[in-house]
Design a protein around this motif. Structure first.
Motif, short mmCIF file in Angstrom:
data_model
loop_
_atom_site.label_atom_id
_atom_site.label_comp_id
_atom_site.label_asym_id
_atom_site.label_seq_id
_atom_site.Cartn_x
_atom_site.Cartn_y
_atom_site.Cartn_z
N THR A 58 -1.01 1.56 7.85
CA THR A 58 -2.07 0.90 7.09
C THR A 58 -1.72 0.85 5.61
OG1 THR A 58 -4.46 0.82 6.76
CG2 THR A 58 -3.43 2.98 6.61
N THR A 59 -2.35 -0.04 4.88
CA THR A 59 -2.12 -0.15 3.44
C THR A 59 -3.41 -0.49 2.73
OG1 THR A 59 -0.64 -1.06 1.76
CG2 THR A 59 -1.58 -2.63 3.29
N ASP A 60 -3.56 -0.02 1.50
CA ASP A 60 -4.69 -0.37 0.66
C ASP A 60 -4.28 -0.27 -0.80
OD1 ASP A 60 -7.24 -1.30 1.43
OD2 ASP A 60 -7.67 0.58 2.44
N LEU A 96 2.27 9.48 3.52
CA LEU A 96 1.77 8.42 2.65
C LEU A 96 2.86 7.98 1.68
CD1 LEU A 96 -1.08 8.85 3.72
CD2 LEU A 96 -1.89 9.18 1.39
N SER A 97 2.82 6.72 1.31
CA SER A 97 3.59 6.25 0.16
C SER A 97 2.60 5.97 -0.96
CB SER A 97 4.35 4.97 0.51
OG SER A 97 3.44 3.93 0.77
N SER A 150 0.15 3.44 1.23
CA SER A 150 0.30 3.04 2.62
C SER A 150 0.45 4.32 3.42
CB SER A 150 1.51 2.14 2.80
OG SER A 150 1.35 0.97 2.02
N GLY A 151 0.08 4.28 4.68
CA GLY A 151 0.10 5.51 5.45
C GLY A 151 0.61 5.32 6.86
N ASP B 34 -8.78 -1.10 9.04
CA ASP B 34 -8.28 0.24 9.29
C ASP B 34 -6.75 0.24 9.44
OD1 ASP B 34 -8.56 -1.02 11.80
OD2 ASP B 34 -10.46 0.01 12.15
N PHE B 57 10.82 5.14 5.66
CA PHE B 57 9.53 4.71 5.08
C PHE B 57 9.75 4.48 3.59
CE2 PHE B 57 4.91 6.26 4.14
CZ PHE B 57 4.42 4.96 4.21
N ALA B 131 0.15 -5.11 8.52
CA ALA B 131 -1.03 -4.51 7.89
C ALA B 131 -1.17 -5.10 6.49
CB ALA B 131 -0.88 -2.99 7.81
N ASP B 133 -3.97 -5.97 2.85
CA ASP B 133 -5.15 -5.66 2.05
C ASP B 133 -5.19 -6.65 0.89
OD1 ASP B 133 -7.34 -4.02 0.98
OD2 ASP B 133 -5.90 -3.41 -0.55
#
Lengths: 340, 340
Positions: A58-60, A96-97, A150-151, B34, B57, B131, B133
């Protein structure tokens, strides 16, 4: 040196020094250039059943304004937000990055506070921040700083948590009071203060969710961030093609949030949250889960807010306090921009 | 609707519409909320040997200015940059995330061009963008758009590519001419034009690297982006604690780049590149690898530029054209900000 300079993003000496002095001590970064390489099968002295796990990704990006607000800052938000996005599919968050965009002139001290918060948040969540990147843009070309996280997590044992699995009869659980994060950020932005203060609920949800999963079948979860509980429920109703009947009375709202909302004409159902989730659980497991949630500090305010019925498909129906029924739609327009 | 509005970042209706109309058709996104869940062991009809793979990663934020430049734009840069960071550790890139920060008022048409480029770049690289955002900040609080991409790849069969594995006697190969990307961006920024034009070398390096790996032992690789070839070599010399002797004559520089550099007082060794890499390979494999590289359009300009000696540890020594020796250090200060 007390401010970020353009040279801190050059790839050269100054950038290496910045990373060495401020980023390296806080994180377990294996990569600031190419890639971190991780043996996830054997990592952390736990052996994954290699045939039975899937990867969650996932990313945000986080652009919250202001960067510091009651109960948190952009750094912990960036860690918990991504940890929670992994937790929502039942994943155990692992890595996480973190990508940073600084505006030239940003205070090194503020950066340091934010990095320390991120490191603490990673520790609390049980994740490692292993890859990173820093960029700097000219003064006036960003707003202080933005962070992307991102995770990666692992979904073990064939667990399949998704709105498409929601079933008629499922109970809908909310894990806490709504509206806290949005009101806390808005208050800080507008110089308002409340007594008692309304604090952001930013928190890692992975541990409480792992607990909950031990008590029965969870079909779907989501954290109602941007757009609030209303938007999240509507999204999930559309995805599941079922109807959710929820009760206004059952939805927990903190006192401070009610007051501010009335004052400013906000609807708590549409205010962003950070540290709560909504879960669709098998009918017979709901009460046990609720008991378990209530014992965890992050679930103290949890409640069953409604249930899933067959039709009308894709609709969310709210039974109001005065006995009416209100059709709930997604947020239209923008209530509080840059909330996360 | 021809411009991005604050509401496009709200989490509500407008954001969903934007994603549905512009992002969903280009990417294979499984997650805008998510997490995407992927079965990497069995993905793509290839079965990974579960006991023998590790995960790579990486993350990078892209803030290049201007967003469109000769030979590319921020979108393909964001895909290829992260694909290449995975390729540099010998990983097969598989999945990317993409986080977008838009400045309010950004042209939807420009966004569309960038998204189409990203989709094409993903296809060329053989990765899936799964993914995403989107965030929007107020007018004046960002510079058009920023993109973060993070990437996951797999390193198979115990491959271990890292500067710590560089050995005395290794040959140093560069895969193409240096300076093109930096000069292309700078030219666009300053309204300069060259004849023939200098184009960015942005390209995916994963396929050519997989080819090269078939010809012998590669000990370390890196793509000399920010800070240029000089900074990258110095970083790797420090990490390997060995000394690199390189020859100025052997380093390929495109004609246009030499001209501009002389005109503006830039040193090509410190100009950013995008689609080239430097590899440290076992002595006996170097010639075979070079032959193979030269047959690939991305490696046409490749050359052996030097070799690894024992001491002085952490130093990079450049033999100049006129027979002198120059000590190469990392970039000091900032030559060309916001190059990627």
């Amino acid at each position: 040196m007390d401010r970020i300079l353009l040279e801190h993003g050059s790839g050269g000496k100054k950038m290496h020094k910045l990373i060495r002095e401020f980023f390296a001590p806080e994180f377990e970064m294996k990569s600031f250039g190419d890639s971190a390489v991780i043996d996830i099968i054997n990592a952390e002295r736990r052996t994954l059943n290699a045939e039975r796990f899937r990867l969650a990704f996932t990313t945000d990006s986080y652009v919250v304004s202001p960067l510091f607000f009651p109960g948190g800052n952009i750094g912990e938000l960036a860690v918990y937000g991504t940890v929670n996005d992994l937790a929502m599919v039942g994943a155990r968050p692992l890595y996480l990055s973190a990508g940073f965009i600084f505006e030239e002139g940003f205070l090194i001290n503020d950066m340091k506070k934010i990095l320390v918060s991120m490191a603490e948040a990673a520790k609390k969540s049980g994740v490692k921040i292993i890859a990173g990147d820093t960029k700097v843009v000219n003064k006036g070309k960003a707003d202080g700083m933005f962070i992307n996280t991102s995770g990666i997590g692992v979904v073990e044992g064939g667990l399949d948590i998704s709105p498409k699995n929601i079933k008629v009869g499922d109970k809908i659980i909310i894990s806490g009071t709504i509206g806290n994060h949005g009101v806390a950020v808005m208050a800080e932005r507008n110089g308002l203060s409340f007594n008692p203060p309304v604090l952001s609920d930013t928190a890692p949800l992975n541990h409480i969710i792992q607990e909950m999963l031990g008590y029965g079948e969870v079909h779907a979860m989501r954290d109602p961030t941007r757009g609030g509980l209303a938007t999240t429920l509507k999204e999930m109703a559309l995805e599941s093609r079922l109807c959710f009947e929820i009760s206004e009375e059952a939805i927990p709202v903190a006192k401070g949030v009610i007051g501010v909302s009335e004052l400013l004409g906000l609807d708590p159902l549409y205010i962003a949250n950070e540290g709560i989730f909504v879960a669709f659980v098998k009918n017979d497991a709901a009460e046990k889960m609720l008991d378990a949630l209530k014992k965890n500090p992050l679930g103290r305010g949890s409640n069953i807010i409604g249930e899933v019925v067959e039709s009308p498909s894709g609709k969310v129906l709210l039974k109001t306090r005065i006995g009416g029924t209100r059709l709930i739609d997604m947020l239209s327009g923008e209530q509080l921009p840059r909330i996360c």
